[in-house]
Design a protein around this motif. Structure first.
Motif, PDB file in Angstrom:
ATOM      1  N   ALA A  42       0.829  -1.216   0.000  1.00 20.76           N
ATOM      2  CA  ALA A  42       0.000   0.000   0.000  1.00 20.76           C
ATOM      3  C   ALA A  42       0.854   1.253   0.000  1.00 20.76           C
ATOM      4  CB  ALA A  42      -0.925   0.000   1.216  1.00 20.76           C
ATOM      5  N   VAL A  43       2.006   1.208   0.681  1.00 19.97           N
ATOM      6  CA  VAL A  43       2.873   2.381   0.734  1.00 19.97           C
ATOM      7  C   VAL A  43       3.431   2.692  -0.649  1.00 19.97           C
ATOM      8  CG1 VAL A  43       4.998   3.329   1.686  1.00 19.97           C
ATOM      9  CG2 VAL A  43       3.463   1.991   3.148  1.00 19.97           C
ATOM     10  N   ALA A  44       3.906   1.635  -1.316  1.00 20.42           N
ATOM     11  CA  ALA A  44       4.464   1.828  -2.649  1.00 20.42           C
ATOM     12  C   ALA A  44       3.394   2.324  -3.625  1.00 20.42           C
ATOM     13  CB  ALA A  44       5.063   0.520  -3.160  1.00 20.42           C
ATOM     14  N   ARG A  45       2.213   1.742  -3.536  1.00 22.07           N
ATOM     15  CA  ARG A  45       1.115   2.198  -4.405  1.00 22.07           C
ATOM     16  C   ARG A  45       0.775   3.646  -4.122  1.00 22.07           C
ATOM     17  NH1 ARG A  45      -3.587  -2.028  -3.569  1.00 22.07           N
ATOM     18  NH2 ARG A  45      -4.625  -0.666  -5.083  1.00 22.07           N
ATOM     19  N   GLY A  46       0.811   4.024  -2.834  1.00 18.91           N
ATOM     20  CA  GLY A  46       0.505   5.406  -2.470  1.00 18.91           C
ATOM     21  C   GLY A  46       1.537   6.373  -3.026  1.00 18.91           C
ATOM     22  N   LEU A  47       2.818   5.975  -2.978  1.00 20.76           N
ATOM     23  CA  LEU A  47       3.867   6.836  -3.514  1.00 20.76           C
ATOM     24  C   LEU A  47       3.703   7.012  -5.017  1.00 20.76           C
ATOM     25  CD1 LEU A  47       6.948   5.479  -1.539  1.00 20.76           C
ATOM     26  CD2 LEU A  47       5.832   7.703  -1.241  1.00 20.76           C
ATOM     27  N   ALA A  48       3.272   5.959  -5.689  1.00 23.84           N
ATOM     28  CA  ALA A  48       3.108   6.024  -7.140  1.00 23.84           C
ATOM     29  C   ALA A  48       1.912   6.879  -7.525  1.00 23.84           C
ATOM     30  CB  ALA A  48       2.967   4.616  -7.701  1.00 23.84           C
ATOM     31  N   SER A  49       0.809   6.713  -6.797  1.00 22.88           N
ATOM     32  CA  SER A  49      -0.424   7.421  -7.152  1.00 22.88           C
ATOM     33  C   SER A  49      -0.590   8.736  -6.413  1.00 22.88           C
ATOM     34  CB  SER A  49      -1.638   6.536  -6.835  1.00 22.88           C
ATOM     35  OG  SER A  49      -1.745   6.344  -5.439  1.00 22.88           O
ATOM     36  N   LYS A  50       0.281   8.968  -5.396  1.00 23.14           N
ATOM     37  CA  LYS A  50       0.182  10.124  -4.506  1.00 23.14           C
ATOM     38  C   LYS A  50      -1.122  10.122  -3.715  1.00 23.14           C
ATOM     39  CE  LYS A  50       3.222  13.035  -7.280  1.00 23.14           C
ATOM     40  NZ  LYS A  50       3.416  14.334  -7.970  1.00 23.14           N
ATOM     41  N   LYS A  51      -1.732   8.930  -3.579  1.00 24.48           N
ATOM     42  CA  LYS A  51      -2.920   8.740  -2.759  1.00 24.48           C
ATOM     43  C   LYS A  51      -2.748   7.484  -1.920  1.00 24.48           C
ATOM     44  CE  LYS A  51      -5.277  12.180  -4.558  1.00 24.48           C
ATOM     45  NZ  LYS A  51      -5.608  13.382  -3.746  1.00 24.48           N
ATOM     46  N   THR A  52      -3.078   7.580  -0.644  1.00 25.13           N
ATOM     47  CA  THR A  52      -2.935   6.411   0.237  1.00 25.13           C
ATOM     48  C   THR A  52      -4.286   5.852   0.679  1.00 25.13           C
ATOM     49  OG1 THR A  52      -2.850   7.810   2.229  1.00 25.13           O
ATOM     50  CG2 THR A  52      -0.755   7.310   1.139  1.00 25.13           C
ATOM     51  N   THR A  53      -5.372   6.508   0.285  1.00 28.23           N
ATOM     52  CA  THR A  53      -6.739   6.164   0.724  1.00 28.23           C
ATOM     53  C   THR A  53      -6.790   5.993   2.248  1.00 28.23           C
ATOM     54  OG1 THR A  53      -6.465   3.768   0.373  1.00 28.23           O
ATOM     55  CG2 THR A  53      -7.319   5.072  -1.471  1.00 28.23           C
ATOM     56  N   THR A  54      -6.027   6.822   2.942  1.00 27.84           N
ATOM     57  CA  THR A  54      -5.964   6.781   4.402  1.00 27.84           C
ATOM     58  C   THR A  54      -6.263   8.160   4.962  1.00 27.84           C
ATOM     59  OG1 THR A  54      -4.276   5.050   4.323  1.00 27.84           O
ATOM     60  CG2 THR A  54      -4.509   6.249   6.388  1.00 27.84           C
ATOM     61  N   VAL A  55      -7.070   8.181   6.017  1.00 26.74           N
ATOM     62  CA  VAL A  55      -7.426   9.434   6.700  1.00 26.74           C
ATOM     63  C   VAL A  55      -6.956   9.362   8.143  1.00 26.74           C
ATOM     64  CG1 VAL A  55      -9.362  10.809   7.582  1.00 26.74           C
ATOM     65  CG2 VAL A  55      -9.391   9.975   5.224  1.00 26.74           C
ATOM     66  N   GLY A  56      -6.294  10.407   8.594  1.00 28.05           N
ATOM     67  CA  GLY A  56      -5.873  10.492   9.987  1.00 28.05           C
ATOM     68  C   GLY A  56      -6.951  11.136  10.837  1.00 28.05           C
ATOM     69  N   VAL A  57      -7.199  10.571  12.019  1.00 27.44           N
ATOM     70  CA  VAL A  57      -8.199  11.127  12.950  1.00 27.44           C
ATOM     71  C   VAL A  57      -7.526  11.349  14.303  1.00 27.44           C
ATOM     72  CG1 VAL A  57     -10.399  10.754  14.125  1.00 27.44           C
ATOM     73  CG2 VAL A  57     -10.082   9.915  11.783  1.00 27.44           C
ATOM     74  N   VAL A  58      -7.554  12.584  14.769  1.00 32.68           N
ATOM     75  CA  VAL A  58      -6.991  12.921  16.079  1.00 32.68           C
ATOM     76  C   VAL A  58      -8.144  13.035  17.069  1.00 32.68           C
ATOM     77  CG1 VAL A  58      -5.582  14.540  17.401  1.00 32.68           C
ATOM     78  CG2 VAL A  58      -5.124  14.182  14.958  1.00 32.68           C
ATOM     79  N   ILE A  59      -8.113  12.205  18.101  1.00 34.18           N
ATOM     80  CA  ILE A  59      -9.178  12.168  19.098  1.00 34.18           C
ATOM     81  C   ILE A  59      -8.592  12.618  20.445  1.00 34.18           C
ATOM     82  CG2 ILE A  59      -8.765   9.703  19.555  1.00 34.18           C
ATOM     83  CD1 ILE A  59     -11.777   9.413  20.054  1.00 34.18           C
ATOM     84  N   PRO A  60      -9.260  13.528  21.165  1.00 32.81           N
ATOM     85  CA  PRO A  60      -8.680  14.063  22.396  1.00 32.81           C
ATOM     86  C   PRO A  60      -8.680  13.097  23.571  1.00 32.81           C
ATOM     87  CG  PRO A  60     -10.837  15.026  22.023  1.00 32.81           C
ATOM     88  CD  PRO A  60     -10.513  14.218  20.800  1.00 32.81           C
ATOM     89  N   ASP A  61      -9.672  12.201  23.630  1.00 30.05           N
ATOM     90  CA  ASP A  61      -9.766  11.287  24.770  1.00 30.05           C
ATOM     91  C   ASP A  61     -10.553  10.055  24.337  1.00 30.05           C
ATOM     92  OD1 ASP A  61     -10.036   9.949  27.135  1.00 30.05           O
ATOM     93  OD2 ASP A  61     -11.042  11.561  28.217  1.00 30.05           O
ATOM     94  N   ILE A  62      -9.851   8.988  24.053  1.00 32.52           N
ATOM     95  CA  ILE A  62     -10.501   7.797  23.495  1.00 32.52           C
ATOM     96  C   ILE A  62     -11.426   7.125  24.506  1.00 32.52           C
ATOM     97  CG2 ILE A  62      -8.765   6.060  24.123  1.00 32.52           C
ATOM     98  CD1 ILE A  62      -9.015   5.089  21.154  1.00 32.52           C
ATOM     99  N   SER A  63     -11.255   7.430  25.809  1.00 35.44           N
ATOM    100  CA  SER A  63     -12.113   6.827  26.832  1.00 35.44           C
ATOM    101  C   SER A  63     -13.439   7.558  26.983  1.00 35.44           C
ATOM    102  CB  SER A  63     -11.392   6.812  28.185  1.00 35.44           C
ATOM    103  OG  SER A  63     -11.201   8.132  28.675  1.00 35.44           O
ATOM    104  N   ASN A  64     -13.566   8.726  26.356  1.00 33.76           N
ATOM    105  CA  ASN A  64     -14.788   9.516  26.446  1.00 33.76           C
ATOM    106  C   ASN A  64     -15.801   8.999  25.418  1.00 33.76           C
ATOM    107  OD1 ASN A  64     -16.780  11.614  26.174  1.00 33.76           O
ATOM    108  ND2 ASN A  64     -15.356  13.027  27.139  1.00 33.76           N
ATOM    109  N   SER A  65     -16.973   8.607  25.897  1.00 38.84           N
ATOM    110  CA  SER A  65     -17.963   7.983  25.017  1.00 38.84           C
ATOM    111  C   SER A  65     -18.466   8.925  23.921  1.00 38.84           C
ATOM    112  CB  SER A  65     -19.148   7.469  25.839  1.00 38.84           C
ATOM    113  OG  SER A  65     -19.788   8.521  26.529  1.00 38.84           O
ATOM    114  N   ILE A  66     -18.388  10.229  24.151  1.00 37.52           N
ATOM    115  CA  ILE A  66     -18.789  11.196  23.119  1.00 37.52           C
ATOM    116  C   ILE A  66     -17.934  10.989  21.866  1.00 37.52           C
ATOM    117  CG2 ILE A  66     -18.805  13.640  22.479  1.00 37.52           C
ATOM    118  CD1 ILE A  66     -19.431  14.276  25.370  1.00 37.52           C
ATOM    119  N   PHE A  67     -16.624  10.949  22.069  1.00 32.94           N
ATOM    120  CA  PHE A  67     -15.722  10.833  20.939  1.00 32.94           C
ATOM    121  C   PHE A  67     -15.779   9.451  20.308  1.00 32.94           C
ATOM    122  CE2 PHE A  67     -13.681  14.132  23.694  1.00 32.94           C
ATOM    123  CZ  PHE A  67     -14.039  15.200  22.892  1.00 32.94           C
TER     124      PHE A  67
END
Length: 336
Positions: free
Chosen positions: A50-75
């Motif tokens: 997947a990394v090599a394919r991403g470098l070739a296509s400049k797309k990794t079909t991956t999204v990063g998600v930053v969550i402030p507190d994974i133990s909080n049921s809201i998030f």
């Protein structure tokens, strides 16, 4: 040993370019050739890099998600909405917990960008100048989820926190309450903290109730701070008849603090809050709250991000979703 594209090509009797076209669903491959390649892939157990394919296509079909507190049921509920829409559009999720620490949030943002994610969702938390600077250096779309920046320049999906707090306190007013205390989040948080505090003050002003500084305690959104804040109110000579907590967790802490003192909710104190986490309907008495559409916040944020990543037309990049007051059993009318 790792099976390579060269091994597949040799097994199928085709060129590496042909294998690459098959793996990347290029239509310019004869059906019989495609079949031979797939059979070779299956026999050898080949997995495309997947990394090599991403470098070739400049797309990794991956999204990063930053969550402030994974133990909080809201998030957790927001993350579920994100993941469901991500799956629908064939994106993978890298979920990172930042522990509500600014330095860690900035570090995680930069790490995800270094991993060549196609887009980034930043969930909850206070957006500082350092956050904005990190976002501005990104070459991929960013969407804020359940928060927004002060100037409204970064695409976001949220509720109107000030209006939600106003509706909560107005519910208490309609039940005859005049001595209304608040357990607030930090006022340095412009979204969940300061905005909800402003909604509380506006509701009092609208009802002709004087704001009293000693009826406000600052918590950290969590259960324990609700317990401690309520202990303070219970120690006042002139006690409030109702409490508005900025989050359900703090409200549940307040309920338990009241019960620990031998008092009752809502007979002695009415309680209302904002969020509508699952525990709100499990606690006794069931908690009256203003519901955030948490799953929808995540789902809409992810859909907005897919549009930005695909460079589709976006009519509104600052999305405000509706909230709803859920009347349960923790609020009672004041006896005249």
């Amino acid at each position: 040993m790792t099976v390579t594209i060269y091994d597949v090509a040799r097994e199928a009797g085709v060129s590496m370019a042909t294998v690459s076209r098959v793996v990347n669903n290029n239509p310019n491959v004869k059906p019989q050739t495609r079949k031979k390649v797939y059979e070779a892939i299956e026999r050898l157990g080949y997995r495309p890099n997947a990394v090599a394919r991403g470098l070739a296509s400049k797309k990794t079909t991956t999204v990063g998600v930053v969550i402030p507190d994974i133990s909080n049921s809201i998030f957790a509920e927001i993350a579920r909405g994100i993941e469901d829409i991500a799956n629908m559009y064939h994106y993978n999720i890298i979920l990172c917990n930042a522990d509500k620490k600014k330095d860690k949030e900035i570090r995680v943002i930069n790490t995800l960008l270094e991993k060549q994610v196609d887009g980034l969702l930043f969930m909850g938390g206070t957006i500082t100048e350092d956050h904005v600077q990190a976002f501005q250096t990104a070459s991929v779309p960013i969407v804020l989820c359940a928060t927004k920046d002060e100037n409204g320049t970064i695409p976001s999906v949220d509720i109107d926190h000030e209006a939600a707090a106003f509706d909560a306190v107005s519910t208490l007013v309609r039940h005859g309450h005049r001595e209304i205390a608040m357990i607030s989040g930090t006022l340095q948080d412009p979204a969940n903290g300061y905005s909800r505090f402003q909604g509380y003050k506006r509701a009092l002003e609208t009802a002709g109730i004087e704001y009293q500084e000693d009826l406000v305690r600052i918590g950290n959104y969590r259960y324990e701070s609700g317990v401690e804040a309520m202990k303070y109110f219970l120690g006042l000579k002139h006690k409030p008849t109702a409490i508005f907590a900025a989050t359900d967790e703090m409200a549940i802490g307040a309920i338990h603090s009241i019960q620990d003192e031998g008092c009752k909710v809502p007979d002695d104190f009415s309680i209302i809050s904002v969020d509508n986490i699952h525990m709100a309907s499990m606690v006794r008495p069931q908690l009256t709250t203003v519901a955030q559409p948490m799953y929808d916040i995540g789902a809409v944020a992810m859909r907005l991000l897919t549009k930005l990543m695909k460079k589709e037309n976006v009519e509104n990049s600052q999305v405000i979703l509706p909230h709803e007051t859920i009347l349960r059993l923790s609020v009672a009318r004041v006896n005249d």
